[in-house]
Scaffold this active site. Structure first.
Site, PDB file in Angstrom:
ATOM      1  N   SER A  35       0.802  -1.233   0.000  1.00 41.93           N
ATOM      2  CA  SER A  35       0.000   0.000   0.000  1.00 41.93           C
ATOM      3  C   SER A  35       0.830   1.276   0.000  1.00 41.93           C
ATOM      4  CB  SER A  35      -0.934   0.019   1.215  1.00 41.93           C
ATOM      5  OG  SER A  35      -0.192  -0.057   2.424  1.00 41.93           O
ATOM      6  N   ASP A 326      -3.521   8.255   7.638  1.00 36.96           N
ATOM      7  CA  ASP A 326      -4.381   7.380   8.435  1.00 36.96           C
ATOM      8  C   ASP A 326      -3.484   6.731   9.485  1.00 36.96           C
ATOM      9  OD1 ASP A 326      -3.019   5.350   7.084  1.00 36.96           O
ATOM     10  OD2 ASP A 326      -4.686   4.858   5.751  1.00 36.96           O
ATOM     11  N   HIS A 329      -0.358   5.004   7.097  1.00 35.97           N
ATOM     12  CA  HIS A 329       0.298   5.598   5.934  1.00 35.97           C
ATOM     13  C   HIS A 329       0.664   7.062   6.139  1.00 35.97           C
ATOM     14  CE1 HIS A 329      -2.304   2.264   4.509  1.00 35.97           C
ATOM     15  NE2 HIS A 329      -1.186   1.930   3.893  1.00 35.97           N
TER      16      HIS A 329
END
Length: 351
Positions: A35, A326, A329
């Protein structure tokens, strides 16, 4: 310190002059991993790990939620711009990955993927082995678009980026009692590094010669890790950071061996641990006011887009003040600092 500053300024001037000439320092960028570098492949598969709706992307071009796990640009987006790219290599599963767009490279990353194939299977995402299969497919498409000679040149001179490992720990090892009882952190890191070595050898076999790999970040400083594993510990979770550092030592040693074994291979392990740890340890020095929680929602447990969504209560108005977007990240502002560090570390790959 003064020498480092002069070097940094010289590099900045060099890159700005390259950009003003409208050329790219590498013909293409090919990306694999998780991610931290996924630009939207998970939008096209059946997984809960998606970031294709607000507030993700709210500070990106046209306020578009592309599938990037960030409020704006990833560190790799910023790196691409620094290298002279005016548009980003597309997510391979997206409609944009066709025709002349393929000349820029492609992004095969999938949020939730790891060096451990089981990590990807648990999250129903694209494992690294499948990312390599897609890359083989990409090579065939590239040859049709560019012709055999140009395609071979692009494949040889492209910059290859690999980012994985965090999901193996945070979404698998630490939360899977079967795994963490069967393997010590030392044993599991050795298993991951073995998988890493196999992946790089396979990638080399497919033509990659310039490969940049990210180290693990300070896992114990991620807001989600503090929430889930910190208990009453103040600050970062020390044992998780120790595990990350142990893994990083092994991946550096494995990379040194790979360079000895594989002729013509240029490799750099990008140290993400130190620059991110330094930002978290002294956020004010780097222009941030919050380093313990993410901007989205409570900023403590929003590890997937299910919890970071348009209705998340408490989402901050200005993400530039936050190290994390978040609970896992980095924000675009933090990614800018990381990208600046990575470019300096990666000079050997583009020289």
């Amino acid at each position: 310190m003064r020498v480092a500053l002069v070097c940094t300024l010289a590099i900045a001037i060099f890159f700005s002059s390259v950009n003003s000439q409208g050329v790219t320092l590498v013909p293409a960028i090919i990306t694999f991993g998780d991610s931290i570098v996924d630009v939207g492949n998970n939008d096209y598969i059946g997984t809960i790990f998606k970031a294709n709706y607000p507030p993700y992307g709210r500070d990106f071009k046209n306020k578009e939620a592309t599938g990037r796990f960030c409020n704006g640009k990833l560190a790799t987006d910023i790196t691409a711009e620094t290298l002279g790219f005016t548009s980003y290599p597309p997510a391979y599963l997206s409609p944009q990955a066709s025709g002349k767009n393929l000349l820029l490279g492609a992004n095969f990353a999938s949020a939730g993927a790891g060096y451990d194939e089981h990590t990807s299977l648990l999250s129903h995402v694209i494992p690294l082995s499948q990312q390599l299969q897609y890359y083989k497919e990409y090579q065939g498409k590239l040859t049709k678009v560019a012709g055999a000679k140009q395609a071979a040149s692009i494949i040889k001179d492209a910059l290859y980026l690999v980012s994985a490992g965090s999901s193996d720990y945070v979404q698998n090892y630490y939360v899977n009692p079967f795994l963490n009882k069967a393997y010590t952190p030392d044993q599991y890191s050795s298993y991951l590094v073995s998988s890493y070595t196999s992946f790089i050898k396979n990638l080399y076999g497919l033509g990659a010669r310039r490969i940049g790999v990210t180290s693990l970040p300070p896992l114990g400083c991620l807001p989600a890790a503090r929430t889930l594993f910190g208990y009453h510990e103040s600050g970062c979770v020390a044992r998780l950071n120790t595990d990350a550092q142990q893994f990083n030592k092994k991946i550096n040693a494995a990379t040194t061996q790979l360079q000895k074994q594989l002729p013509g291979l240029k490799m750099v392990v990008f140290d993400v641990f130190k620059p991110l740890y330094d930002i978290v340890a002294d956020p004010k020095k780097n222009g941030f006011t919050e380093a313990t929680k993410g901007c989205c929602g409570t900023g403590t447990i929003e590890t997937t887009s299910l919890l970071c969504n348009p209705k998340s209560i408490g989402t901050c108005p200005n993400a530039t003040q936050y190290v994390f977007w978040d609970s896992v990240h980095p924000s675009q502002a933090a990614n800018q600092i990381l990208a600046d560090s990575l470019i300096i570390q990666g000079i050997a790959l583009i020289s």
